[in-house]
Design a protein around this motif. Structure first.
Motif, short mmCIF file in Angstrom:
data_model
loop_
_atom_site.label_atom_id
_atom_site.label_comp_id
_atom_site.label_asym_id
_atom_site.label_seq_id
_atom_site.Cartn_x
_atom_site.Cartn_y
_atom_site.Cartn_z
N ILE A 1 37.05 34.78 37.78
CA ILE A 1 38.13 35.23 38.39
C ILE A 1 38.07 35.67 39.87
CG2 ILE A 1 40.72 35.99 37.98
CD1 ILE A 1 40.50 35.67 35.24
N ARG A 2 38.85 35.15 40.91
CA ARG A 2 38.93 35.60 42.39
C ARG A 2 40.30 36.64 42.18
NH1 ARG A 2 39.84 32.39 46.14
NH2 ARG A 2 39.12 30.40 44.39
N VAL A 3 40.39 38.03 42.19
CA VAL A 3 41.25 38.60 43.17
C VAL A 3 40.79 39.29 44.12
CG1 VAL A 3 42.41 40.58 42.81
CG2 VAL A 3 41.79 39.42 40.68
N ASN A 4 41.95 39.29 45.37
CA ASN A 4 41.74 39.47 46.76
C ASN A 4 42.32 41.01 46.59
OD1 ASN A 4 43.33 36.24 47.27
ND2 ASN A 4 41.16 37.28 47.96
N ILE A 5 41.63 42.03 47.30
CA ILE A 5 41.50 43.43 47.39
C ILE A 5 41.74 43.36 48.98
CG2 ILE A 5 41.40 45.66 46.75
CD1 ILE A 5 39.77 44.56 43.80
N GLY A 6 42.79 43.61 49.28
CA GLY A 6 42.57 44.15 51.53
C GLY A 6 41.67 43.54 51.65
N THR A 7 41.06 43.49 51.77
CA THR A 7 40.20 42.10 53.10
C THR A 7 39.11 41.58 52.24
OG1 THR A 7 39.36 43.38 54.33
CG2 THR A 7 41.18 42.82 54.86
N SER A 8 38.90 42.02 51.21
CA SER A 8 37.85 41.73 50.23
C SER A 8 38.39 41.01 49.39
CB SER A 8 37.11 42.64 49.65
OG SER A 8 36.89 43.72 50.80
N THR A 9 37.05 40.49 48.32
CA THR A 9 38.01 39.59 47.20
C THR A 9 36.78 40.08 46.64
OG1 THR A 9 38.18 37.17 48.10
CG2 THR A 9 37.81 37.40 46.13
N ALA A 10 36.83 40.08 45.15
CA ALA A 10 35.77 41.27 43.81
C ALA A 10 36.60 39.40 42.62
CB ALA A 10 36.97 41.79 43.36
N GLY A 11 35.33 39.35 42.07
CA GLY A 11 35.65 38.29 41.32
C GLY A 11 34.51 39.19 39.80
N PHE A 12 35.99 39.22 38.71
CA PHE A 12 35.63 39.11 37.43
C PHE A 12 35.44 38.33 36.03
CE2 PHE A 12 38.59 41.80 39.61
CZ PHE A 12 38.29 42.92 39.86
N ALA A 13 34.72 38.07 35.64
CA ALA A 13 34.33 37.21 34.73
C ALA A 13 35.93 36.77 33.78
CB ALA A 13 33.17 38.22 33.58
N SER A 14 36.02 35.58 33.72
CA SER A 14 37.28 35.34 33.28
C SER A 14 37.41 35.10 31.28
CB SER A 14 37.52 34.50 33.55
OG SER A 14 36.34 33.26 33.25
N ARG A 15 37.03 35.27 31.30
CA ARG A 15 36.05 35.30 29.42
C ARG A 15 34.65 36.12 28.96
NH1 ARG A 15 35.37 29.55 31.19
NH2 ARG A 15 33.27 28.90 30.72
N ASN A 16 34.30 36.24 28.19
CA ASN A 16 32.84 36.69 27.59
C ASN A 16 31.42 35.62 28.09
OD1 ASN A 16 33.66 38.57 26.16
ND2 ASN A 16 33.78 37.36 24.50
N ILE A 17 30.30 35.88 28.75
CA ILE A 17 29.87 34.99 29.13
C ILE A 17 27.98 34.80 28.62
CG2 ILE A 17 28.47 34.03 31.31
CD1 ILE A 17 30.62 35.48 33.31
N ARG A 18 28.21 33.40 27.94
CA ARG A 18 26.44 33.82 27.93
C ARG A 18 25.49 34.09 28.12
NH1 ARG A 18 29.30 28.93 26.11
NH2 ARG A 18 27.23 27.83 27.37
N LYS A 19 24.58 34.90 27.82
CA LYS A 19 22.92 34.50 28.58
C LYS A 19 22.38 33.77 29.18
CE LYS A 19 18.68 36.97 28.33
NZ LYS A 19 17.71 37.28 27.96
N GLY A 20 22.10 33.52 30.36
CA GLY A 20 22.05 32.16 30.96
C GLY A 20 23.07 31.24 31.28
#
Length: 208
Positions: free
Chosen positions: A50-69
């Motif tokens: 999930i992308r979230v804009n914070i000021g002039t930056s963009t942060a990425g967050f896992a949208s769910r539990n991500i499996r290894k690999g």
């Protein structure tokens, strides 16, 4: 110019009326940016980020539990739960010159309103339990409902940190019962994204 267009990302902000709960607001585009790191990510119609804009930056967050690999993916266009396969794939081919091969496209997952909405709607091949597990299933179903209700209550109290702390557990509880697609998965992702925007993202109040 085409290279810049294909490698730019939308910049957004969450907008809500004064006095309105932020969760009733909408995220709207306000510009675009060239971000050399994000462009390295491949596309999926059910992205793991999930992308979230914070000021002039963009942060990425896992949208769910991500499996290894498992690959970290972004969504270049519309996600599967919003736009039909028949509509989004021609757009990807025209703009980005590829046809998507993600699971949502391979299995032609439907948009949100046509997805299974209860446990009874889930096809047998998507169930993640065997007949031997049946005595314990009722409790696991109740746990999913309890967690979803708790998250909703916390959001209504503006306790977005508390709500976000339960999303990993909520997703894991759903995964114990069934594989996607299902409305529960979409509701969890959308709700989590809203919390992230409220907590970290650009946002503004508008006058009525």
């Amino acid at each position: 110019m085409e290279v810049a267009t294909m490698n730019s990302h939308e910049i957004g902000q969450m907008e809500a009326q004064r006095g309105q709960n932020w969760l009733l607001g909408q995220t709207v585009p306000v510009g675009c940016a060239l971000e050399p790191t994000l462009v390295l990510l491949n596309h999926a119609c059910d992205p793991t980020m999930i992308r979230v804009n914070i000021g002039t930056s963009t942060a990425g967050f896992a949208s769910r539990n991500i499996r290894k690999g498992e690959e970290i993916t972004d969504c270049y266009s519309w996600s599967y739960d919003i736009t039909k396969f028949e509509d989004r794939n021609p757009d990807l081919l025209k703009k980005y010159k590829f046809q998507c091969g993600c699971m949502a496209c391979k299995e032609k997952w439907t948009t949100f309103h046509d997805l299974p909405r209860s446990f009874n709607d889930v096809p047998d091949e998507k169930l993640n339990f065997s007949p031997e597990d049946l005595p314990h299933i009722q409790g696991k179903m109740m746990n999913v409902q309890k967690l979803g209700s708790k998250i909703n209550q916390l959001q209504q109290k503006d306790d977005f940190d508390g709500a976000m702390s339960l999303y990993g557990e909520f997703n894991a509880a759903i995964q114990q019962l069934m594989a996607p697609p299902h409305q529960f998965y979409v509701i969890a992702r959308r709700s989590y994204a809203s919390c992230l925007w409220v907590k970290y993202g650009n946002k503004i109040r508008r006058d009525n």
